[in-house]
Design a protein around this motif. Structure first.
Motif: not given
Ligand SMILES: Nc1ncnc2c1ncn2[C@@H]1O[C@H](COP(=O)(O)OP(=O)(O)OP(=O)(O)O)[C@@H](O)[C@H]1O
Length: 431
Positions: A227-229, A154-156, A218-220, A209-211
């Motif tokens: 960040i992955t969603t 989805v949009d951030f 883990g997750e950011i 952080l910039f992917r």
């Protein structure tokens, strides 16, 4: 079989051509290194050898093309000749012989048959050559991107601007961890500084952080969104990066600054350059903002390039700013001015927040979530939190004062850097 042979030769030819072009581009881009090491002759020899190899493979391919073409012609023309001779023989026979009309019929039929066959053969060769030439493109198209938007992404939604690393581990290659179980939070508008020895994994944090890569474990989270969603473009819109090595486009200074926001007006570009403390330097060039910066910006100094990178980040007005040794190519005064001017990047986002651009780093970073990587510890004294990384793990964390009191790695690094600073201070005091 002949076509398989020709296909192999064509592949060799393409490979040799790529190699000689790569050497040419590489030695031109690295012309300074070539000169530093007096390696002009070596480079010329290397280029000549690659060119000769390319010419040789080209010759082999062309020869094979004409050889196969000649063999094909011999077979078709030979068949035609044999047929004509057979007709002549049968015409000469008195009983049950053919007539001259039969020969004309044979000649016109074979002629009609040979033209489309020639055409088909030409098309086959053409397709075969093209398929070898674009094989590499197909290989690239078959490459699976390491990072991609999930179908359900989805949009951030940008809110306050919080960043969180939760138990993040990452490695470029299996069995060689670069980051191990990293945990930190950067509250909205705060500054996190990451320091540590070379190879500790500092730049990798920014890449994650910039992917540019996805984490292994883990997750950011950005504003509590994994960040992955979210769609990459929707998040990157809010991120400004001033990288370690600034690379510019071979175009004008104005073009390069405007890259931060393509629809920015000339006045906005000028304002960003002023804020990044590079406006006067640009006006000093004969063609001002229209000055061409050369390949990768080679006509500018390291400091000028970095300030142009900062100007375009200011123009982008991001919510999150990641600085990777952004001040390494700058002198201390310019560094302070720039740290102040970067603050203005966010003032477009939050005009209510008062900022004192002349104050310390802590105040400069207010209102903007910042992650700074620096070797020069003097630039991160005012950070809200400092992480000391070693071999991909956080070995110390806290504010500058607390870390000094711990008398650990940070303290050692600080003491190492303090000595030249003292010299600097006394030098300037003497002036
Ligand atoms: N693309 C890559 N592929 C494989 N290994 C990599 C890659 N990029 C970095 N590394 C390795 O990951 C480790 C961490 O690199 P990183 O650039 O994050 O270090 P750093 O702390 O920023 O160093 P420096 O202070 O010297 O810039 C290093 O050992 C490096 O060799």
């Amino acid at each position: 079989m002949a076509h398989k042979w020709k296909r192999t030769l064509r592949k060799d030819m393409n490979k040799a051509e790529d190699a000689f072009r790569a050497i040419g581009v590489d030695s031109l881009l690295n012309f300074e290194t070539v000169k530093y090491y007096n390696a002009e002759e070596y480079e010329t020899d290397r280029y000549r050898a690659a060119l000769l190899k390319s010419q040789h493979t080209d010759w082999l391919w062309t020869a094979s093309y004409h050889y196969i073409h000649a063999v094909e012609k011999v077979i078709t023309r030979g068949g035609l000749l044999a047929g004509a001779l057979l007709c002549a023989f049968l015409i000469s026979k008195e009983e049950d012989g053919l007539t001259v009309g039969d020969y004309v019929l044979f000649a016109s039929y074979t002629q009609k048959l040979i033209s489309p066959l020639n055409y088909l053969q030409y098309m086959f060769k053409y397709i075969q050559k093209a398929s070898v030439d674009i094989e590499k493109m197909f290989d690239i198209m078959d490459e699976k991107p390491e990072v991609f938007d999930r179908p359900e992404a989805v949009d951030f939604h940008c809110r306050a601007g919080k960043i969180e690393f939760k138990n993040v581990s990452f490695s470029f290659k299996p069995g060689r961890p670069v980051l191990s179980n990293l945990n930190f939070v950067v509250e909205p508008g705060k500054t996190l500084a990451i320091v540590g020895p070379t190879g500790a994994g500092k730049s990798t944090v920014i890449r994650l952080l910039f992917r540019f890569y996805d984490v292994m474990a883990g997750e950011i989270l950005f504003d509590n969104q994994n960040i992955t969603t979210v769609k990459q473009r929707s998040l990157r819109r809010y991120i400004g990066v001033v990288p370690q090595d600034t690379v510019l486009f071979n175009d004008s200074i104005r073009f390069n600054i405007r890259y931060g926001r393509i629809d920015a007006t000339d006045d906005e570009v000028d304002a960003a350059a002023k804020a990044a403390d590079v406006h006067d330097a640009i006006l000093g060039f004969a063609e001002g903002y229209d000055t061409k910066v050369g390949e990768r910006g080679l006509k500018l100094s390291g400091g000028e390039k970095q300030r142009i990178a900062i100007a375009r980040t200011i123009l982008k007005a991001p919510k999150f700013v990641f600085l990777d040794e952004a001040t390494s190519a700058l002198d201390t005064n310019t560094e302070r001015n720039i740290q102040a001017s970067l603050q203005q990047a966010t003032s477009a986002l939050d005009t209510n927040t008062e900022r004192n651009i002349q104050a310390s780093l802590q105040q400069v970073c207010a209102g903007r979530t910042t992650v700074v990587i620096a070797h020069r510890l003097s630039t991160v004294i005012a950070a809200d939190e400092i992480l000391v990384l070693r071999k991909g793990s956080i070995v110390e964390r806290g504010k500058h004062k607390d870390l000094l009191e711990q008398k650990g790695l940070y303290h050692n690094m600080w003491m190492q850097q303090l000595t030249p600073d003292k010299h600097e201070a006394s030098d300037s005091g003497n002036e």
